[in-house]
Design a protein around this motif. Structure first.
Motif, PDB file in Angstrom:
ATOM      1  N   ILE A   1      18.495   1.804  17.771  1.00 23.52           N
ATOM      2  CA  ILE A   1      18.010   1.596  19.225  1.00 23.52           C
ATOM      3  C   ILE A   1      16.692   2.646  19.483  1.00 23.52           C
ATOM      4  N   LEU A   2      16.537   3.564  18.581  1.00 22.20           N
ATOM      5  CA  LEU A   2      15.516   4.400  18.566  1.00 22.20           C
ATOM      6  C   LEU A   2      15.366   5.187  17.414  1.00 22.20           C
ATOM      7  N   VAL A   3      14.023   5.082  16.795  1.00 24.11           N
ATOM      8  CA  VAL A   3      13.628   5.983  15.853  1.00 24.11           C
ATOM      9  C   VAL A   3      12.209   6.883  16.218  1.00 24.11           C
ATOM     10  N   ALA A   4      12.412   8.055  16.217  1.00 26.80           N
ATOM     11  CA  ALA A   4      11.319   9.049  16.625  1.00 26.80           C
ATOM     12  C   ALA A   4      11.414  10.050  15.352  1.00 26.80           C
ATOM     13  N   ALA A   5       9.821  10.445  15.024  1.00 27.53           N
ATOM     14  CA  ALA A   5       9.885  11.188  13.909  1.00 27.53           C
ATOM     15  C   ALA A   5       8.383  12.170  14.018  1.00 27.53           C
ATOM     16  N   CYS A   6       8.374  13.074  13.272  1.00 30.44           N
ATOM     17  CA  CYS A   6       7.240  13.892  13.281  1.00 30.44           C
ATOM     18  C   CYS A   6       7.437  14.323  11.442  1.00 30.44           C
ATOM     19  N   TYR A   7       6.157  13.728  10.978  1.00 26.72           N
ATOM     20  CA  TYR A   7       6.070  14.102   9.524  1.00 26.72           C
ATOM     21  C   TYR A   7       4.703  14.288   9.104  1.00 26.72           C
ATOM     22  N   ALA A   8       4.630  15.014   7.951  1.00 21.90           N
ATOM     23  CA  ALA A   8       3.278  15.419   7.359  1.00 21.90           C
ATOM     24  C   ALA A   8       2.641  14.358   6.749  1.00 21.90           C
ATOM     25  N   PRO A   9       1.317  14.204   6.952  1.00 23.37           N
ATOM     26  CA  PRO A   9       0.573  12.962   6.347  1.00 23.37           C
ATOM     27  C   PRO A   9       0.593  12.874   4.942  1.00 23.37           C
ATOM     28  N   VAL A  10       0.553  11.614   4.424  1.00 22.37           N
ATOM     29  CA  VAL A  10       0.583  11.395   2.830  1.00 22.37           C
ATOM     30  C   VAL A  10      -0.834  11.095   2.405  1.00 22.37           C
ATOM     31  N   ASN A  11      -1.046  11.115   1.105  1.00 20.63           N
ATOM     32  CA  ASN A  11      -2.359  10.308   0.478  1.00 20.63           C
ATOM     33  C   ASN A  11      -2.356   8.977   0.785  1.00 20.63           C
ATOM     34  N   ASP A  12      -3.475   8.505   1.454  1.00 26.71           N
ATOM     35  CA  ASP A  12      -3.589   7.128   2.067  1.00 26.71           C
ATOM     36  C   ASP A  12      -4.346   6.145   1.138  1.00 26.71           C
ATOM     37  N   LEU A  13      -4.329   6.541  -0.386  1.00 23.92           N
ATOM     38  CA  LEU A  13      -5.175   5.645  -1.168  1.00 23.92           C
ATOM     39  C   LEU A  13      -4.697   4.310  -1.083  1.00 23.92           C
ATOM     40  N   ASN A  14      -3.212   4.165  -1.077  1.00 18.28           N
ATOM     41  CA  ASN A  14      -2.934   2.784  -1.306  1.00 18.28           C
ATOM     42  C   ASN A  14      -1.979   2.408   0.186  1.00 18.28           C
ATOM     43  N   GLY A  15      -2.434   2.952   1.140  1.00 17.01           N
ATOM     44  CA  GLY A  15      -1.939   2.473   2.500  1.00 17.01           C
ATOM     45  C   GLY A  15      -0.507   3.198   2.709  1.00 17.01           C
ATOM     46  N   GLU A  16      -0.218   4.318   2.164  1.00 22.13           N
ATOM     47  CA  GLU A  16       0.927   4.743   2.339  1.00 22.13           C
ATOM     48  C   GLU A  16       1.340   5.401   3.670  1.00 22.13           C
ATOM     49  N   GLN A  17       0.106   5.903   4.473  1.00 25.29           N
ATOM     50  CA  GLN A  17       0.477   6.354   5.893  1.00 25.29           C
ATOM     51  C   GLN A  17       0.887   5.142   6.622  1.00 25.29           C
ATOM     52  N   LYS A  18       0.330   3.952   6.480  1.00 21.67           N
ATOM     53  CA  LYS A  18       0.916   2.626   7.325  1.00 21.67           C
ATOM     54  C   LYS A  18       2.180   2.649   6.975  1.00 21.67           C
ATOM     55  N   THR A  19       2.818   2.651   5.940  1.00 24.18           N
ATOM     56  CA  THR A  19       4.140   2.449   5.356  1.00 24.18           C
ATOM     57  C   THR A  19       5.078   3.492   6.385  1.00 24.18           C
ATOM     58  N   LEU A  20       4.735   4.802   6.335  1.00 24.16           N
ATOM     59  CA  LEU A  20       5.523   5.630   7.262  1.00 24.16           C
ATOM     60  C   LEU A  20       5.166   5.381   8.850  1.00 24.16           C
ATOM     61  N   ALA A  21       4.225   4.819   9.254  1.00 26.60           N
ATOM     62  CA  ALA A  21       4.002   4.421  10.432  1.00 26.60           C
ATOM     63  C   ALA A  21       4.813   3.239  10.854  1.00 26.60           C
ATOM     64  N   ASP A  22       5.001   2.338  10.071  1.00 28.07           N
ATOM     65  CA  ASP A  22       5.549   1.104  10.285  1.00 28.07           C
ATOM     66  C   ASP A  22       7.349   1.395  10.456  1.00 28.07           C
ATOM     67  N   VAL A  23       7.721   2.518   9.724  1.00 32.51           N
ATOM     68  CA  VAL A  23       9.053   2.624   9.843  1.00 32.51           C
ATOM     69  C   VAL A  23       9.479   3.661  10.751  1.00 32.51           C
ATOM     70  N   PHE A  24       8.748   4.661  10.788  1.00 36.00           N
ATOM     71  CA  PHE A  24       9.208   5.795  11.609  1.00 36.00           C
ATOM     72  C   PHE A  24       8.374   5.842  13.084  1.00 36.00           C
ATOM     73  N   GLY A  25       7.281   5.021  13.167  1.00 38.19           N
ATOM     74  CA  GLY A  25       6.524   4.885  14.343  1.00 38.19           C
ATOM     75  C   GLY A  25       5.567   6.150  14.100  1.00 38.19           C
ATOM     76  N   PRO A  26       4.730   6.394  15.143  1.00 43.52           N
ATOM     77  CA  PRO A  26       3.592   7.430  14.962  1.00 43.52           C
ATOM     78  C   PRO A  26       4.216   8.725  14.941  1.00 43.52           C
ATOM     79  N   SER A  27       3.753   9.525  14.015  1.00 45.44           N
ATOM     80  CA  SER A  27       4.088  10.863  14.107  1.00 45.44           C
ATOM     81  C   SER A  27       3.797  11.843  15.267  1.00 45.44           C
ATOM     82  N   LEU A  28       5.081  12.131  16.045  1.00 40.49           N
ATOM     83  CA  LEU A  28       4.906  12.877  17.411  1.00 40.49           C
ATOM     84  C   LEU A  28       5.192  14.207  17.064  1.00 40.49           C
ATOM     85  N   SER A  29       5.000  14.957  18.249  1.00 39.07           N
ATOM     86  CA  SER A  29       5.430  16.511  18.106  1.00 39.07           C
ATOM     87  C   SER A  29       6.620  16.514  18.072  1.00 39.07           C
ATOM     88  N   PHE A  30       7.364  17.632  17.613  1.00 32.82           N
ATOM     89  CA  PHE A  30       8.687  17.922  17.909  1.00 32.82           C
ATOM     90  C   PHE A  30       9.053  17.690  19.203  1.00 32.82           C
TER      91      PHE A  30
END
Length: 387
Positions: free
Chosen positions: A340-369
């Motif tokens: 019912i909720l996924v909330a995350a803060c995470y370090a950015p990854v190399n975005d050459l192949n759109g990996e950052q979007k993968t994280l955002a699609d699953v975890f949502g935007p990287s929030l502050s703790f």
């Protein structure tokens, strides 16, 4: 009113530099085999203790509102009696012995210790001592009469007092007393052994120490001490889960449950075992904290790393983050049970192949703790419109 039961799952990825924060009886960093390879491991007991200590160290909960784990139960109560105005050590010990007797604690090998560690809430200890002190006019004339003193104390229902309304740490981590099951506390939290997301091998640190106060003749050569310490380094996956209903029952106060969960997440995320920290100073913070709130069951995502991560020259954190996100999404797709909720803060990854979007699609935007904690508190407070 029945408290809704949510499972609050905490997934953490954290890199450890050279360190030995949790060692076995040989001084070796703890290990395990998983996915067919050797992994670095940190025991759940080690991280639970670090979490308990972090409640006070981080200023979340004052010491007097927390629990204490000890074999010296009589000494614990005797100290409380002295704090409440019993000046004579012998009297304090007699009162403590009378209070502890209904708990049926088996004696240990040493006269002043029980047979095992017991986890008590300090407020419960103070509550019992206060109740005894209120009966001072009754027990003071018969303090030397063990039977008479026991009769007075029996009316206080000692097991009932220590069996309800626990401090947060006791409510979270539970208590098991084989001799008196009625004071057992079912743990509201479970903590997994942390393991590395990749294969690891232990290494050895050969060290020498110079004697700064050698004689002036020059006849002393070499080092004052020589030795070796085993160490390791890794990116760890850590997991814990909390049942809000069990926590509410243990605290005996549903209104405090959401804050208790938030305090646990903060203490668990920011704690660190203390083994060999003077030598290694491995005080890192998590690279990723992902909290999911579920209604069905807790889900440990360690299977994301059953196949060990291997990312030479790129480091292990980024690939571990991507592995965790992909596996979390696969689990939702396979089982059809979105949290019912996924909330995350995470370090950015190399975005050459759109990996950052993968994280955002699953975890949502990287929030502050802090924003994660706020989101979790709202979700489990009954203010969530999806409930």
């Amino acid at each position: 009113m029945t408290t809704p039961n949510y499972f609050v799952d905490v997934h953490i990825l954290q890199d450890l530099p050279p360190s030995n924060i949790n060692r076995d009886d040989n001084g070796t960093p703890k290990q395990c085999t998983y996915g067919g390879v050797q992994r670095l491991r940190v025991s759940s007991q080690s991280w639970k203790r670090s979490t308990r200590l972090a409640f006070e160290d981080l200023g979340l909960i004052p010491e007097e509102n927390l629990g204490v784990r000890t074999r010296r139960v009589i000494a614990l109560f005797a100290a409380a009696f002295r704090k409440w105005g019993v000046a004579d050590d012998e009297t304090a010990t007699q009162l403590a012995t009378a209070v502890v007797a209904p708990l049926k604690i088996k004696p240990g090998k040493k006269a002043d210790q029980g047979a095992y560690l017991l986890f008590f809430s300090r407020p419960q200890v103070d509550d019992l001592v206060e109740k005894v002190m209120a009966l001072r006019e009754q027990w003071e004339p018969v303090i030397a009469d063990t039977k008479a003193l026991a009769t007075i104390v029996d009316g206080l229902d000692v097991p009932g007092v220590v069996g309800h309304g626990h401090s947060l740490d006791v409510a979270l981590f539970g208590r098991m007393v084989a001799d008196l099951p009625e004071i057992n506390v079912d743990a509201a939290a479970q903590v997994a052994h942390a393991i590395s997301t990749h294969a690891t091998q232990n290494q050895f640190d050969y060290f020498t120490a110079v004697d700064d106060f050698q004689n002036d003749s020059g006849s002393e050569t070499g080092s004052g001490m020589i030795g070796t310490i085993e160490f390791n380094s890794a990116t760890m996956y850590r997991f814990a889960t909390v049942s809000t209903r069990q926590l509410s029952e243990n605290l005996n106060d549903p209104s405090t449950t959401p804050q208790g969960v938030v305090d646990f997440i903060k203490a668990f995320a920011l704690s660190m075992p203390t083994g060999h920290q003077t030598s290694y100073a491995a005080h890192t913070r998590p690279a990723a904290v992902v909290v999911s709130v579920r209604k069905d069951q807790p889900v440990n995502l360690v299977s994301a790393f059953e196949k060990p991560v291997w990312s030479p020259r790129q480091g292990m954190v980024e690939e571990s983050e991507l592995r965790l996100a992909r596996f979390m999404q696969e689990e939702v797709t396979r089982w059809g049970d979105s949290p019912i909720l996924v909330a995350a803060c995470y370090a950015p990854v190399n975005d050459l192949n759109g990996e950052q979007k993968t994280l955002a699609d699953v975890f949502g935007p990287s929030l502050s703790f802090a924003d994660i904690l706020d989101a979790v508190k709202v979700a489990i407070s009954g203010d969530n419109p999806d409930d």
